[in-house]
Scaffold this motif. Structure first.
Motif, PDB file in Angstrom:
ATOM      1  N   LYS A  44       0.817  -1.215   0.000  1.00  0.00           N
ATOM      2  CA  LYS A  44       0.000   0.000   0.000  1.00  0.00           C
ATOM      3  C   LYS A  44       0.851   1.266   0.000  1.00  0.00           C
ATOM      4  O   LYS A  44       0.453   2.283  -0.555  1.00  0.00           O
ATOM      5  N   TYR A  45       2.021   1.212   0.610  1.00  0.00           N
ATOM      6  CA  TYR A  45       2.868   2.398   0.710  1.00  0.00           C
ATOM      7  C   TYR A  45       4.109   2.304  -0.179  1.00  0.00           C
ATOM      8  O   TYR A  45       5.068   3.034   0.020  1.00  0.00           O
ATOM      9  N   SER A  46       4.086   1.458  -1.177  1.00  0.00           N
ATOM     10  CA  SER A  46       5.257   1.249  -2.030  1.00  0.00           C
ATOM     11  C   SER A  46       5.628   2.457  -2.881  1.00  0.00           C
ATOM     12  O   SER A  46       6.794   2.696  -3.132  1.00  0.00           O
ATOM     13  N   ASN A  47       4.659   3.193  -3.343  1.00  0.00           N
ATOM     14  CA  ASN A  47       4.928   4.298  -4.272  1.00  0.00           C
ATOM     15  C   ASN A  47       4.580   5.659  -3.678  1.00  0.00           C
ATOM     16  O   ASN A  47       4.073   6.533  -4.371  1.00  0.00           O
ATOM     17  N   ILE A  48       4.879   5.853  -2.436  1.00  0.00           N
ATOM     18  CA  ILE A  48       4.612   7.123  -1.772  1.00  0.00           C
ATOM     19  C   ILE A  48       5.749   8.090  -2.132  1.00  0.00           C
ATOM     20  O   ILE A  48       6.920   7.767  -1.939  1.00  0.00           O
ATOM     21  N   PRO A  49       5.428   9.271  -2.654  1.00  0.00           N
ATOM     22  CA  PRO A  49       6.480  10.196  -3.088  1.00  0.00           C
ATOM     23  C   PRO A  49       7.289  10.827  -1.955  1.00  0.00           C
ATOM     24  O   PRO A  49       8.444  11.175  -2.138  1.00  0.00           O
ATOM     25  N   SER A  50       6.687  11.001  -0.776  1.00  0.00           N
ATOM     26  CA  SER A  50       7.412  11.588   0.346  1.00  0.00           C
ATOM     27  C   SER A  50       6.753  11.172   1.652  1.00  0.00           C
ATOM     28  O   SER A  50       5.620  10.698   1.659  1.00  0.00           O
ATOM     29  N   GLN A  51       7.462  11.391   2.744  1.00  0.00           N
ATOM     30  CA  GLN A  51       6.911  11.022   4.050  1.00  0.00           C
ATOM     31  C   GLN A  51       5.654  11.819   4.369  1.00  0.00           C
ATOM     32  O   GLN A  51       4.782  11.349   5.099  1.00  0.00           O
ATOM     33  N   ASN A  52       5.523  12.998   3.815  1.00  0.00           N
ATOM     34  CA  ASN A  52       4.333  13.818   4.042  1.00  0.00           C
ATOM     35  C   ASN A  52       3.087  13.208   3.397  1.00  0.00           C
ATOM     36  O   ASN A  52       1.975  13.559   3.760  1.00  0.00           O
ATOM     37  N   SER A  53       3.277  12.304   2.447  1.00  0.00           N
ATOM     38  CA  SER A  53       2.160  11.661   1.764  1.00  0.00           C
ATOM     39  C   SER A  53       1.639  10.437   2.509  1.00  0.00           C
ATOM     40  O   SER A  53       0.596   9.907   2.150  1.00  0.00           O
ATOM     41  N   LEU A  54       2.370   9.987   3.513  1.00  0.00           N
ATOM     42  CA  LEU A  54       1.933   8.816   4.278  1.00  0.00           C
ATOM     43  C   LEU A  54       0.726   9.167   5.135  1.00  0.00           C
ATOM     44  O   LEU A  54       0.705  10.211   5.785  1.00  0.00           O
ATOM     45  N   PRO A  55      -0.282   8.311   5.146  1.00  0.00           N
ATOM     46  CA  PRO A  55      -1.428   8.542   6.030  1.00  0.00           C
ATOM     47  C   PRO A  55      -0.991   8.516   7.496  1.00  0.00           C
ATOM     48  O   PRO A  55       0.012   7.895   7.849  1.00  0.00           O
ATOM     49  N   GLU A  56      -1.766   9.168   8.341  1.00  0.00           N
ATOM     50  CA  GLU A  56      -1.428   9.281   9.757  1.00  0.00           C
ATOM     51  C   GLU A  56      -1.254   7.923  10.427  1.00  0.00           C
ATOM     52  O   GLU A  56      -0.371   7.739  11.242  1.00  0.00           O
ATOM     53  N   LYS A  57      -2.066   6.950  10.084  1.00  0.00           N
ATOM     54  CA  LYS A  57      -2.025   5.635  10.732  1.00  0.00           C
ATOM     55  C   LYS A  57      -1.097   4.645  10.024  1.00  0.00           C
ATOM     56  O   LYS A  57      -1.248   3.451  10.166  1.00  0.00           O
TER      57      LYS A  57
END
Length: 77
Positions: A44-57
């Motif tokens: 689910k988090y493989s293609n996140i562009p930056s840490q700011n894009s990660l959901p809170e949980k």
């Protein structure tokens, strides 16, 4: 619910049970970890562009072995 937590966090659950925790305490200690770990392992988090894009949980305190499992899964993708 307990079996679904154990399916993702078998090592953690077995360790807690081996240390004498009840099934209820073991479940409470590992529930959120299993949800976060399952999402990481599924990619689910493989293609996140930056840490700011990660959901809170998306983060939860995990041990080095758990992060190792997640990183190995990422390398296999």
């Amino acid at each position: 619910h307990c079996l679904s937590v154990r399916a993702v966090c078998q090592r953690e659950v077995d360790c807690d049970r081996g240390n004498g925790y009840s099934w209820k305490i073991t479940f409470l200690r590992n529930y959120w970890k299993s949800k976060v770990k399952r999402e990481w392992l599924s990619g689910k988090y493989s293609n996140i562009p930056s840490q700011n894009s990660l959901p809170e949980k998306s983060m939860y305190p995990m041990d080095v072995d758990t992060w190792g499992e997640i990183l190995e899964a990422e390398l296999e993708r």
